[in-house]
Write an enzyme that holds these catalytic residues in place. Structure first.
Site, short mmCIF file in Angstrom:
data_model
loop_
_atom_site.label_atom_id
_atom_site.label_comp_id
_atom_site.label_asym_id
_atom_site.label_seq_id
_atom_site.Cartn_x
_atom_site.Cartn_y
_atom_site.Cartn_z
CE LYS A 1 -7.20 8.75 4.35
NZ LYS A 1 -7.22 9.29 3.02
CE LYS B 1 -8.82 5.16 -2.61
NZ LYS B 1 -7.63 4.57 -3.15
CB THR C 1 -8.45 8.79 -0.23
OG1 THR C 1 -7.69 8.15 -1.26
CG2 THR C 1 -9.76 8.04 -0.02
#
Ligand code: NAP
Length: 289
Positions: A239, A171, A96
């Protein structure tokens, strides 16, 4: 088919195992070599001392490491995966990471005649172990068509959503949704407890109606038991939300609720919960003041 897998973490280790069992010969690389040795002992593949050597002569090379900088370290430079790959092969990044990184890698791959897909996953550790991940893909249609049969080794569903970067954007959408749902669930369970209701009975009842969600079904009971030592870590979520908020600034999309929840996750980190599951937002309400 000859494959390489770089990054044998919580996600990569079982994903590489599915490839070895279902698709073809996998050569692995992991920064901490002991994990690669363990993987070879368990699955019977081979390991290499650098990403470039793992990737040399392979048709498909998968990465699943931590963040943008980690991907740069294993993909670019003299010992990075791209340096070992031949024209016509494909690099697939399951990390990711940001859209700008996906575009940077896509361009670096294209210069060498190598295909590239950004391919972040959802489904967590259980999805990786059961081979039931969802994969969000960015890249050329033809590149995806060549990679899809191998990706099916660990995916229940994968879909190309547009050019390079589209997988990472999807995502971000995924993580924005999750943050809001988990905070809503945490607020609701805290409310139920303070109202004197039986939390389990409430979940059993309302999960059947419009309030139901994956988070309620899979995390509600563990939240009521105050169990967070598993799942998707708060550090990783911060994150991911950071990446999403930076992109939102670039494209002019407001994320007011996401920004508040990101601050709540920062508080969970301050409580020592960086490695707790994201459902630990409930603990904010019960922490001593
Ligand atoms: P993890 O268990 O911490 O594993 C990270 C892997 O990357 C390890 O193999 C690590 O090597 C390697 N690595 C990290 N930095 C590196 C560097 N600079 N150079 C070389 N190797 C490096 O993480 P994970 O849970 O598998 O997550 C991996 C990615 O998938 C992340 O981007 C995460 O956001 C995403 N993701 C995770 C989940 C989840 O539920 N865990 C779900 C969806 C997506 P060492 O063994 O040497 O540390």
């Amino acid at each position: 088919m000859k494959l390489a897998f770089i990054g044998l973490g919580v996600m990569g280790y079982p994903m590489a195992g599915h490839l070895q069992r279902k698709v073809g010969a996998v050569r692995v690389y992991n920064r901490t070599a002991a994990k690669a040795d363990k993987w070879c002992g368990e699955y019977g593949g081979e390991s290499a001392p650098t990403p470039a050597e793992a990737a040399a002569g392979r048709d498909l090379v998968m990465l699943c490491v931590g963040n943008d900088d980690d991907v740069r370290q294993v993909a670019l430079g003299g010992s990075g995966a791209l340096a070992g790959m031949a024209p016509g092969s494909i690099l697939i990044d399951h990390t990711t990471a940001s859209v700008s990184l996906a575009r940077e890698l896509g361009a670096a791959a294209a210069e060498r005649g190598i295909g590239f897909l950004d391919a972040p996953v959802s489904g967590g550790q259980a999805g990786a172990e059961n081979g039931k991940l969802t994969i969000m893909i960015g890249g050329e249609e033809e590149t995806f068509a060549r990679a899809e049969p191998a990706l099916a080794a660990y995916a229940a569903f994968s879909k190309r959503l547009g050019p390079v970067g589209s997988g990472q954007l999807a995502k971000m959408v995924n993580q924005i949704c999750i943050a809001g749902v988990v905070q809503g669930l945490a607020e609701a369970l805290n409310f139920a407890a303070r109202a004197g209701l039986d939390g389990e009975a409430v979940i059993e009842t309302i999960s059947r109606g419009a309030a139901g969600s994956w988070q309620m079904s899979n995390r509600g009971e563990t939240m009521l038991r105050d169990e967070y030592d598993f799942g998707f870590a708060v550090d990783w979520m911060r994150k991911d939300l950071g990446i999403a908020m930076e992109e939102a600034g670039r494209i002019g999309a407001e994320l007011p609720i996401t920004a508040i929840i990101d601050n709540f996750y920062a508080e969970v980190q301050q409580m020592g919960g960086g490695r707790w599951d994201t459902s630990s937002l409930l603990r904010r309400f019960t922490r001593p003041s």
